[in-house]
Design an enzyme around this catalytic site. Sequence first.
Site, PDB file in Angstrom:
ATOM      1  N   HIS A   1      43.482  26.453  27.247  1.00 19.79           N
ATOM      2  CA  HIS A   1      44.195  25.303  26.686  1.00 19.79           C
ATOM      3  C   HIS A   1      43.550  24.923  25.354  1.00 19.79           C
ATOM      4  CE1 HIS A   1      46.391  23.925  30.445  1.00 19.79           C
ATOM      5  NE2 HIS A   1      45.570  24.849  30.908  1.00 19.79           N
TER       6      HIS A   1
ATOM      7  N   TYR B   1      45.154  15.457  35.733  1.00 17.97           N
ATOM      8  CA  TYR B   1      45.327  16.914  35.855  1.00 17.97           C
ATOM      9  C   TYR B   1      46.395  17.133  36.919  1.00 17.97           C
ATOM     10  CZ  TYR B   1      44.254  21.848  36.838  1.00 17.97           C
ATOM     11  OH  TYR B   1      44.342  23.206  37.029  1.00 17.97           O
TER      12      TYR B   1
ATOM     13  N   CYS C   1      52.869  53.892  28.609  1.00 16.37           N
ATOM     14  CA  CYS C   1      54.019  52.980  28.616  1.00 16.37           C
ATOM     15  C   CYS C   1      55.155  53.569  27.770  1.00 16.37           C
ATOM     16  CB  CYS C   1      53.617  51.603  28.088  1.00 16.37           C
ATOM     17  SG  CYS C   1      53.176  51.558  26.333  1.00 16.37           S
TER      18      CYS C   1
ATOM     19  N   ASP D   1      46.574  17.413  31.328  1.00 17.88           N
ATOM     20  CA  ASP D   1      47.427  18.555  31.670  1.00 17.88           C
ATOM     21  C   ASP D   1      48.328  18.152  32.824  1.00 17.88           C
ATOM     22  OD1 ASP D   1      48.576  20.911  32.475  1.00 17.88           O
ATOM     23  OD2 ASP D   1      46.708  21.917  33.016  1.00 17.88           O
TER      24      ASP D   1
ATOM     25  N   ASN E   1      50.966  19.863  33.726  1.00 14.51           N
ATOM     26  CA  ASN E   1      51.563  21.082  34.276  1.00 14.51           C
ATOM     27  C   ASN E   1      53.088  21.007  34.329  1.00 14.51           C
ATOM     28  OD1 ASN E   1      50.081  23.473  34.988  1.00 14.51           O
ATOM     29  ND2 ASN E   1      48.820  22.205  36.321  1.00 14.51           N
TER      30      ASN E   1
ATOM     31  N   HIS F   1      55.280  52.079  23.728  1.00 15.41           N
ATOM     32  CA  HIS F   1      54.265  52.371  22.710  1.00 15.41           C
ATOM     33  C   HIS F   1      53.545  53.695  22.937  1.00 15.41           C
ATOM     34  CE1 HIS F   1      54.484  47.907  23.317  1.00 15.41           C
ATOM     35  NE2 HIS F   1      54.752  47.961  22.024  1.00 15.41           N
TER      36      HIS F   1
END
Length: 546
Positions: free
Chosen positions: A279, A109, A490, A150, A152, A493
């Site tokens: 993940h 990790y 916003c 992972d 990263n 939208h």
Amino acid sequence: MAAGYESFFSCTRTSNRGRVGYSGVATFCRVESAFSSKEVALPLAAEEGFTGLLDRSKGESVSSGAFLANIFEQVEELGPLSGMDLLKVDSEGRCVITDHGHFVLFNIYGPRAQSDNVERVQFKFTFFKVLQKRWEAILNQGRTIFIVGDLNIAPSAMDCCDAGPDFEDNSFRKWLKSLLKEGGGPFYDVFRTKHPDRKEAYTCWSPQTGAEEFNFGSRIDLILIAGPCLHQSTDSEIHDLLDCHVNECDILTQFKRSRQDNTPRWKGGRSIKLEGSDHVPVFVNLGDMPDLALHSTPPLATRYVPEVRGRQQTLVSMLQKRQVLIGEENRGTYDTLSGDCALENCKEDARRSCEVAKGSLSMPYINTNMTKKAKCRNSSQLTLKSFFKMNPAHAIIELENANADALKCEIDELINESEISEDVKETNSFDDTPIDKDPQNITQDECYGETSCHDEGNNLVQMSEKVKDSIALSEWKRIQSLMQSSIPLCKGHKEPCVARSVKKAGSKNIGRGFYVCARAKGPSSNPEARCDHFQWATSNIRQKQR
């Protein structure tokens, strides 16, 4: 432990702020037997960490002797490292190594580090450089290495949704590329080698932005392999590790938390709990692996950890209360727990309630390893379900969907009912006979009849509480309405924004609120994804200061 698996884990050992319980890795090996087995899945040896300094493996580290001799001298570009420096690298539970005979498996990790966090950038740099030295030491012994987990680090621009022009200039990405075959290193990136042209193949998405909905992520969960083929041949042109032993490798996208049947976040889906991780798994299928000699699970296995051995043997048992059956073996009935025994575990202020139940408390199970004294109060939380159960006294009315006018009318009616009840108490209209004000002259029948004064008093208390709850609910609805009307729309939208706050340490705006589009983050070319709306939240305090 999980049934049918041997497991090996490493947890964080640091007490640094924000790191306690943050990281950890576990390797689960599916085996038919943990003892006297020939299975390749069952490791010959295991080690926590990769520096060789974590002594949980009782001396059965995976070829760490020569590695430590070299690492203590110097790691290139890092300068001399002390034992404490190495121990710090291994203190966050980021690596477990298992030796499977034909190959050594590293479960990793990798640290995450923001570019402006100098301390974490240095930690990540040291972590991978020291780890690289360990890999080189094992490869120099002619062994094969598998690296999973992972890291990263996204290997290339193809593996990141929003790679910018300077994406390839990242120092950690350059380091990873130097390890891969295309960069002159010994490792294959198995997925990319099997699928060289597949785009938008991601394994991780930001849960804060809902990026899974538009597959706006990165591929940072990798499987790397290096070393010789397992066939007894010196001709590397004929036998290659990847071609001979790797059947397939792919991403299990069916385990994504965000699926097509989920309601979009901007249509109410924000309140839907997404099960699973941010993940998804990556798998590799290996073939042509010969059996090993008879061996048993190594000492680092979870089954030998003191907190687990003889107690928790499965994941299911961890969620169950440990209980020992007591009773008559032949008849299958159970003894009754005596009141005297229960009294010994009661506190003084609950002794009377235990005496009431004495002789009538029947318990088919008893926990013989109790470390806390049992609570004998009526208010004790007996089950997890009871914790979430609403008290009936607080659920007299349900006005969640009532509008303000109907709510006002109902409050007025309740108040009128309270006044009528007061008149009834004064005139005793049920029998047209004045109430005797002297409490000594009130008979038992008058107090405990169908229209007793005791019940009327309770009704008045309930009505009073009902009025209070109604007024509070009305006020809360008014506040919510004001809050909703103050949220901006916003630009892209014309939908209500979502409120955020600055959390970046060291920023002059830390803690300051702002508004952004509530939709999930996605490609800028997708009109359904989040627009670029940004607006600082203003407050009366800030306006007065200005």
